[in-house]
Design an enzyme around this catalytic site. Sequence first.
Site, PDB file in Angstrom:
ATOM      1  N   LYS A 169      45.667  29.292-101.104  1.00  0.00           N
ATOM      2  CA  LYS A 169      45.536  27.885-101.523  1.00  0.00           C
ATOM      3  C   LYS A 169      45.871  27.633-103.009  1.00  0.00           C
ATOM      4  O   LYS A 169      47.051  27.601-103.337  1.00  0.00           O
ATOM      5  CB  LYS A 169      44.157  27.372-101.111  1.00  0.00           C
ATOM      6  CG  LYS A 169      44.076  27.407 -99.567  1.00  0.00           C
ATOM      7  CD  LYS A 169      42.829  26.896 -98.929  1.00  0.00           C
ATOM      8  CE  LYS A 169      43.005  26.915 -97.412  1.00  0.00           C
ATOM      9  NZ  LYS A 169      41.922  27.444 -96.640  1.00  0.00           N
ATOM     10  N   ASP A 220      35.828  36.318 -99.757  1.00  0.00           N
ATOM     11  CA  ASP A 220      36.995  35.513 -99.399  1.00  0.00           C
ATOM     12  C   ASP A 220      37.004  34.232-100.223  1.00  0.00           C
ATOM     13  O   ASP A 220      36.305  33.267 -99.927  1.00  0.00           O
ATOM     14  CB  ASP A 220      36.983  35.199 -97.898  1.00  0.00           C
ATOM     15  CG  ASP A 220      38.206  34.405 -97.462  1.00  0.00           C
ATOM     16  OD1 ASP A 220      39.052  34.087 -98.325  1.00  0.00           O
ATOM     17  OD2 ASP A 220      38.317  34.097 -96.256  1.00  0.00           O
ATOM     18  N   TYR A 235      35.348  30.998 -91.734  1.00  0.00           N
ATOM     19  CA  TYR A 235      36.716  31.171 -91.238  1.00  0.00           C
ATOM     20  C   TYR A 235      37.493  31.984 -92.259  1.00  0.00           C
ATOM     21  O   TYR A 235      37.417  31.736 -93.461  1.00  0.00           O
ATOM     22  CB  TYR A 235      37.381  29.805 -91.046  1.00  0.00           C
ATOM     23  CG  TYR A 235      38.838  29.871 -90.620  1.00  0.00           C
ATOM     24  CD1 TYR A 235      39.183  30.300 -89.339  1.00  0.00           C
ATOM     25  CD2 TYR A 235      39.856  29.500 -91.493  1.00  0.00           C
ATOM     26  CE1 TYR A 235      40.517  30.350 -88.946  1.00  0.00           C
ATOM     27  CE2 TYR A 235      41.195  29.545 -91.101  1.00  0.00           C
ATOM     28  CZ  TYR A 235      41.517  29.975 -89.830  1.00  0.00           C
ATOM     29  OH  TYR A 235      42.839  30.024 -89.438  1.00  0.00           O
TER      30      TYR A 235
HETATM   31  C1  LIG Z   1      42.196  28.517 -95.439  1.00  0.00           C
HETATM   32  C2  LIG Z   1      41.383  29.744 -95.411  1.00  0.00           C
HETATM   33  C3  LIG Z   1      41.900  30.964 -94.942  1.00  0.00           C
HETATM   34  C4  LIG Z   1      43.241  31.058 -94.265  1.00  0.00           C
HETATM   35  O1  LIG Z   1      44.292  30.761 -95.138  1.00  0.00           O
HETATM   36  P1  LIG Z   1      45.713  30.343 -94.499  1.00  0.00           P
HETATM   37  O2  LIG Z   1      46.595  30.222 -95.706  1.00  0.00           O
HETATM   38  O3  LIG Z   1      45.488  29.070 -93.779  1.00  0.00           O
HETATM   39  O4  LIG Z   1      46.137  31.442 -93.605  1.00  0.00           O
HETATM   40  C5  LIG Z   1      41.133  32.093 -95.072  1.00  0.00           C
HETATM   41  N1  LIG Z   1      39.903  32.047 -95.605  1.00  0.00           N
HETATM   42  C6  LIG Z   1      39.360  30.894 -96.066  1.00  0.00           C
HETATM   43  C7  LIG Z   1      37.997  30.901 -96.669  1.00  0.00           C
HETATM   44  C8  LIG Z   1      40.077  29.711 -95.960  1.00  0.00           C
HETATM   45  O5  LIG Z   1      39.516  28.563 -96.368  1.00  0.00           O
END
Ligand SMILES: *Cc1c(COP(=O)(O)O)cnc(C)c1O
Length: 429
Positions: A267, A239, A144
Site C-alpha cells: 500500500k 503485517d 486479512y
Molecule cells: C491489503 C492487505 C494485504 C494484501 O495486500 P494486497 O496488495 O492486496 O495483496 C495484506 N495484509 C494486510 C494487513 C492488508 O491490509
Amino acid sequence: MDTSKSKTAFDEAKKYIPGGVNSPVRAFKNVGTYPLFIERANGSKIYDIDGNEYIDYVGSWGPMFLGHCKEIVLEAVKEACDKGMSFGAPCLAETELAKRICSLVPCVDVVRMVNSGTEATMSAIRLARGYTGRNIIIKFEGCYHGHSDSLLIKAGSGAATFGSASSAGVPEDFAKYTLVLPYNDIDAIEDAFEKMGNEIAGVIIEPVAGNMGVVPPKDGYLQKIREITKKYGSVFIVDEVMTGFRLSASGAIGRFGLDADIVTFGKIIGGGMPVGAYGGKREIMEFVSPTGPVYQAGTLSGNPLAMAAGNAQIKYLQENPYIYEEIEQKGAYLESEFKKSAEKYGVNVRVNRVGSMMSVFFTDNDVTNFETASKSNTEKFKVYFNEMLKQGIYLAPSQFESLFLSDAHTKADLEKTAAAFDKVMEILR
Ligand SMILES: *Cc1c(COP(=O)(O)O)cnc(C)c1O
C-alpha cells in the site's frame, strides 16, 4: 444523483471480467448496489464516469496517504517512465527505497521488494518456515493477510483446533498448518504455545486490525506475543501492509514501540503503484535466496516506476512529519462528530479509531475481535453507506473495512462529512 453510466459499464465489464471486477470487494455486493466506475481523482476527491464528485475515504484502500495525484509523486513517476519501464536488473531506486524503510522501521535491517501485500506475507511465511524448520503458522480470526493458501484459513470449532479453508480451492491439508486464534486474547496464544510451541514457525498479525473493521490491540497484547514467540524461537511477523507509514513514520511498530522479526509492507510504500515488501532481522532475511535456501523471486519486483512513486511518497513523509499530527487531529474530529450525532439520535454505534483508520460499527457492544465485530447490524450499515454516497461521501462498501483519512482531506471535507453523517443518523434513529 445519476450513476447510470456506471451501471452500464458494470454490465459490460461483467461480460469479460469475473463479476465485473478485479478484486471482489469492489463489486459493492455487500451494500446491495453496483460499483461506481472512476474516471479520475485529485487530492481528496474522486470522480465517477457520470461526472459526480465524491470525498474519497477509501484512498485506493490505503496507498493514497498524501491524496490523489500528489505532484511530487507524479513527477517522480513521469521522470522514471522516460528512462524505461522495467529492466529486470538492479537499479538505484531499489536501494534508495530499501534504505528509507530500514532507516525508518527499527527492526528492519534488510528488505526485499515484491509486487503486492499478498506476495509479501506469503513470502514472509515461507521464510518463517524455512528459517525455523517448522510448519505451523498462527493467524488471528478477522485479520486479512492477502490471498495465499496458508492464510485463507478460518477458525475451526473449539479454541485450539486447526482451521478450515475459507476459500474453495485451498486443500484442507494446508489448513492443518494454520492455527486460527481470536484477536486480543492473550490466554489463547499462551495455551497454543504451551501445547505446541516447538512446532510453531511463526505468528502473523495485523498490529491494528483493519480488515474486520478497525480493531485496536489491547494494551500489552502485541508485546506479549513478542515475548512468547521469542521464548519458543518462533518468528513474529507484523503485517504492516495497511498500517505501515500510516500510523506513524515507522508504522504501528513505531507507534507501539514494538519489536518484530519480519515486517511486511505494501500500500503506502508504493504510492499507488503495485508494491509490497518484507524485511526484518538480517539473520533471518539472509535465509532468502540468493544468500539462503528459501526461494522467492519476481520479474517485476523492484520495478523502477514503483520505486520512484514509493521513494517520492516516503521521502515526503520523512520531510513533513507534521502530517502525522494533523491527520491524528482530523481523525479525532471525525470520531467526535460521529459520536455526537449518533448520541443525539440515539443510534447504537461503536466508533473504533487509531490515527487515520476508523470504523463505525452498528452495534451496542464493544468491538474487540472478530466475534464482536460480526454482531454489527449490516442492514444499518447498508443504509449508512448508500445515504453517505448520495451526499457525495465515498466510503468502503463493507462494515468490515476501515475508513482512511489522507493528508489531502481538508477541514471543509471533514465538516461536510460530519454533516452528512448527522443526516444519516437522523434517518437511522
Ligand atoms: C491489503 C492487505 C494485504 C494484501 O495486500 P494486497 O496488495 O492486496 O495483496 C495484506 N495484509 C494486510 C494487513 C492488508 O491490509
